[in-house]
Scaffold this motif. Structure first.
Motif, PDB file in Angstrom:
ATOM      1  N   LEU A 164       2.371  -2.266   7.030  1.00  0.00           N
ATOM      2  CA  LEU A 164       3.578  -2.256   7.863  1.00  0.00           C
ATOM      3  C   LEU A 164       4.564  -3.329   7.436  1.00  0.00           C
ATOM      4  N   GLU A 165       4.073  -4.509   7.128  1.00  0.00           N
ATOM      5  CA  GLU A 165       4.968  -5.581   6.681  1.00  0.00           C
ATOM      6  C   GLU A 165       5.629  -5.218   5.362  1.00  0.00           C
ATOM      7  N   GLY A 166       4.894  -4.504   4.505  1.00  0.00           N
ATOM      8  CA  GLY A 166       5.486  -4.059   3.249  1.00  0.00           C
ATOM      9  C   GLY A 166       6.594  -3.056   3.479  1.00  0.00           C
ATOM     10  N   TRP A 167       6.367  -2.111   4.400  1.00  0.00           N
ATOM     11  CA  TRP A 167       7.409  -1.125   4.708  1.00  0.00           C
ATOM     12  C   TRP A 167       8.638  -1.787   5.322  1.00  0.00           C
ATOM     13  N   ALA A 168       8.407  -2.751   6.202  1.00  0.00           N
ATOM     14  CA  ALA A 168       9.526  -3.398   6.893  1.00  0.00           C
ATOM     15  C   ALA A 168      10.320  -4.316   5.980  1.00  0.00           C
ATOM     16  N   ARG A 169       9.631  -4.901   5.002  1.00  0.00           N
ATOM     17  CA  ARG A 169      10.270  -5.919   4.166  1.00  0.00           C
ATOM     18  C   ARG A 169      10.865  -5.341   2.895  1.00  0.00           C
ATOM     19  N   ARG A 170      10.286  -4.267   2.392  1.00  0.00           N
ATOM     20  CA  ARG A 170      10.714  -3.716   1.102  1.00  0.00           C
ATOM     21  C   ARG A 170      12.133  -3.179   1.203  1.00  0.00           C
ATOM     22  N   PRO A 171      13.084  -3.723   0.420  1.00  0.00           N
ATOM     23  CA  PRO A 171      14.498  -3.341   0.582  1.00  0.00           C
ATOM     24  C   PRO A 171      14.759  -1.861   0.403  1.00  0.00           C
ATOM     25  N   LYS A 172      13.939  -1.176  -0.395  1.00  0.00           N
ATOM     26  CA  LYS A 172      14.249   0.215  -0.717  1.00  0.00           C
ATOM     27  C   LYS A 172      13.404   1.221   0.072  1.00  0.00           C
ATOM     28  N   THR A 173      12.703   0.730   1.105  1.00  0.00           N
ATOM     29  CA  THR A 173      12.030   1.658   2.002  1.00  0.00           C
ATOM     30  C   THR A 173      13.069   2.455   2.768  1.00  0.00           C
ATOM     31  N   GLN A 231      15.107   3.647   5.671  1.00  0.00           N
ATOM     32  CA  GLN A 231      15.381   2.791   6.818  1.00  0.00           C
ATOM     33  C   GLN A 231      14.725   3.299   8.097  1.00  0.00           C
ATOM     34  N   ALA A 232      14.563   4.600   8.252  1.00  0.00           N
ATOM     35  CA  ALA A 232      13.894   5.120   9.448  1.00  0.00           C
ATOM     36  C   ALA A 232      12.453   4.631   9.502  1.00  0.00           C
ATOM     37  N   LEU A 233      11.751   4.679   8.368  1.00  0.00           N
ATOM     38  CA  LEU A 233      10.361   4.221   8.326  1.00  0.00           C
ATOM     39  C   LEU A 233      10.287   2.709   8.498  1.00  0.00           C
ATOM     40  N   ALA A 234      11.223   1.972   7.906  1.00  0.00           N
ATOM     41  CA  ALA A 234      11.234   0.517   8.043  1.00  0.00           C
ATOM     42  C   ALA A 234      11.403   0.117   9.507  1.00  0.00           C
ATOM     43  N   LEU A 235      12.283   0.812  10.229  1.00  0.00           N
ATOM     44  CA  LEU A 235      12.488   0.493  11.641  1.00  0.00           C
ATOM     45  C   LEU A 235      11.231   0.769  12.448  1.00  0.00           C
ATOM     46  N   ARG A 236      10.570   1.893  12.184  1.00  0.00           N
ATOM     47  CA  ARG A 236       9.337   2.206  12.914  1.00  0.00           C
ATOM     48  C   ARG A 236       8.272   1.144  12.659  1.00  0.00           C
ATOM     49  N   ASP A 265      -2.273   7.993  16.120  1.00  0.00           N
ATOM     50  CA  ASP A 265      -2.484   8.479  14.757  1.00  0.00           C
ATOM     51  C   ASP A 265      -2.395   7.394  13.688  1.00  0.00           C
ATOM     52  N   ARG A 266      -2.273   6.143  14.117  1.00  0.00           N
ATOM     53  CA  ARG A 266      -2.189   4.997  13.210  1.00  0.00           C
ATOM     54  C   ARG A 266      -1.010   5.163  12.234  1.00  0.00           C
ATOM     55  N   LEU A 267      -1.167   4.796  10.980  1.00  0.00           N
ATOM     56  CA  LEU A 267      -0.042   4.801  10.040  1.00  0.00           C
ATOM     57  C   LEU A 267       0.558   6.191   9.846  1.00  0.00           C
ATOM     58  N   GLU A 268      -0.301   7.201   9.859  1.00  0.00           N
ATOM     59  CA  GLU A 268       0.219   8.560   9.667  1.00  0.00           C
ATOM     60  C   GLU A 268       1.131   8.983  10.816  1.00  0.00           C
ATOM     61  N   GLY A 269       0.968   8.367  11.975  1.00  0.00           N
ATOM     62  CA  GLY A 269       1.794   8.719  13.115  1.00  0.00           C
ATOM     63  C   GLY A 269       3.242   8.308  12.980  1.00  0.00           C
ATOM     64  N   LEU A 270       3.549   7.424  12.011  1.00  0.00           N
ATOM     65  CA  LEU A 270       4.926   6.972  11.830  1.00  0.00           C
ATOM     66  C   LEU A 270       5.745   7.924  10.982  1.00  0.00           C
ATOM     67  N   SER A 271       5.129   8.910  10.389  1.00  0.00           N
ATOM     68  CA  SER A 271       5.895   9.928   9.657  1.00  0.00           C
ATOM     69  C   SER A 271       6.351  10.989  10.635  1.00  0.00           C
ATOM     70  N   ASP A 272       7.352  11.740  10.262  1.00  0.00           N
ATOM     71  CA  ASP A 272       7.892  12.768  11.147  1.00  0.00           C
ATOM     72  C   ASP A 272       6.892  13.900  11.328  1.00  0.00           C
ATOM     73  N   TRP A 285      17.294  14.499   0.670  1.00  0.00           N
ATOM     74  CA  TRP A 285      18.328  13.465   0.760  1.00  0.00           C
ATOM     75  C   TRP A 285      18.959  13.436   2.151  1.00  0.00           C
ATOM     76  N   ARG A 286      19.188  14.613   2.731  1.00  0.00           N
ATOM     77  CA  ARG A 286      19.765  14.647   4.080  1.00  0.00           C
ATOM     78  C   ARG A 286      18.796  14.059   5.095  1.00  0.00           C
ATOM     79  N   ALA A 287      17.510  14.359   4.945  1.00  0.00           N
ATOM     80  CA  ALA A 287      16.522  13.872   5.901  1.00  0.00           C
ATOM     81  C   ALA A 287      16.440  12.350   5.891  1.00  0.00           C
ATOM     82  N   PHE A 288      16.604  11.739   4.730  1.00  0.00           N
ATOM     83  CA  PHE A 288      16.506  10.281   4.627  1.00  0.00           C
ATOM     84  C   PHE A 288      17.877   9.619   4.471  1.00  0.00           C
TER      85      PHE A 288
END
Length: 364
Positions: free
Chosen positions: A21-30, A32-37, A74-81, A135-138
């Protein structure tokens, strides 16, 4: 006694989950929807309430509740759409991740400056439609670019506080006037008549045109009322600026001080202008920082003039252009619209600091 909300599901992270989670939140190119979650889950895991997380991350409380429960279930998988109803997916998560990573981290082929749906489709072996959907989704838009410029004025903070202070807390017995010039306004005439709007068809005009000369509009916007003092000049020197200062002097109550917000254009600072200002002590000039024209509210008025009058008009002479603009400004002054400044200096500086941090992060 206040009402107690529903019991929050317990949220405890394993070391591996926290690291991910810290990697997703910190990585500049994640994405942004996933980084916020990821940031929502990390904040919840630290013991913060949903309301505190909502205020901290500036998202709605239902959004916090949703992703907290999804992670607990669902743990980490629950953060995906979640999958949507319809035909089964033909594109895997690995393929989506490949497209996103290529878009954000790899240069396109053939020395192109940016990816297109066609070049990305060829690179990953997918259809252009699929690339477009991903591209539209992200919210990825490789074809767009935004420009920006940060002021390097060593007195930036002091000048921002000075100008914003005039907007939010204007002095008594005084007028605050935003002054600037809209230079090089072109009298342009189309080579064929402009065709009017018709059902299913917008107005149409030829691409080619004839230039018939230029003029400069000097304008002073009264921040309190939205009225505008204006004057046209064919040249743009300190002599013309002095004439406009005299026009302002003659068109404002003599018993009021005048606080003029100006940019750093050289014609505003010549010895002749400084001498005139010394002889007229009711004039107080406040300069915006260099490369910070957005601080001057008269620029907002110029945008209205451009969008509502200049962009779609045609004039066969400079005199016709000047007469048309004068008539438009007279109509504006009959029913003026003041532009209300809302941001404080601290909010502006915080926003700029956050933007600078994003720029620094994106370089790594």
């Amino acid at each position: 006694m206040g009402r107690r909300g529903p019991r929050l599901p317990e949220l405890v992270l394993t070391d591996a989950e926290r690291e991910t989670l810290e990697g997703w939140a910190r990585r500049p190119k994640t994405a942004q929807a996933l980084a916020l979650r990821a940031r929502i889950v990390l904040a919840c895991a630290s013991g913060m309430s949903n309301m505190d997380v909502s205020r901290e991350l500036r998202v709605s409380p239902p959004t916090v509740t949703k992703w907290r429960r999804r992670f607990v279930d669902d743990r980490l998988e629950g953060l995906s759409d979640e999958p949507r109803p319809g035909a089964p997916r033909t594109i895997t998560d690995q393929q989506v991740e490949q497209v996103i990573n290529k878009t954000l981290e790899e240069a396109p082929p053939h020395r192109d400056t940016h990816w297109s749906t066609r070049s990305m489709a060829e690179a990953v072996g997918m259809s252009q439609t699929a690339i477009s959907r991903i591209w539209r989704a992200f919210d990825l838009k490789p074809h767009l670019v935004q420009t920006w410029k940060l002021s390097t004025d060593p007195e930036f903070v002091g000048k921002v506080r000075d100008v914003v202070g005039l907007y939010l807390d204007p002095p008594e017995n005084a007028l605050v006037l935003c002054v600037d010039e809209k230079s090089q306004m072109q009298a342009i005439d189309r080579t064929a008549p402009i065709l009017p709007v018709m059902p299913t068809t917008p107005a149409r005009m030829t691409r080619d045109y004839v230039r018939n000369g230029t003029t400069s509009l000097f304008a002073a916007l009264d921040v309190a009322t939205g009225t505008v003092i204006s004057q046209h000049h064919r040249r743009h020197r300190h002599q013309e600026f002095l004439k406009f200062l005299k026009t302002i002097d003659n068109n404002t109550p003599a018993d009021l001080d005048l606080h003029l917000i100006c940019d750093n254009y050289a014609t505003h600072k010549t010895p002749a202008v400084k001498k005139w200002l010394l002889r007229h002590p009711r004039f107080h000039v406040h300069f915006t920082p260099t490369s910070a024209s957005w601080l001057n509210l008269v620029e907002r008025f110029f945008a209205e003039l451009t969008n509502r009058k200049l962009r779609r008009s045609a004039h066969r002479s400079v005199a016709a252009l000047e007469a048309d603009v004068r008539a438009w400004i007279n109509d504006w002054n009959n029913d003026p619209t003041p532009f209300v400044w809302t941001k404080t200096t601290d909010e502006i500086l915080e926003s700029i600091a956050n933007y600078c941090q994003r720029i620094n992060d994106s370089a790594h």
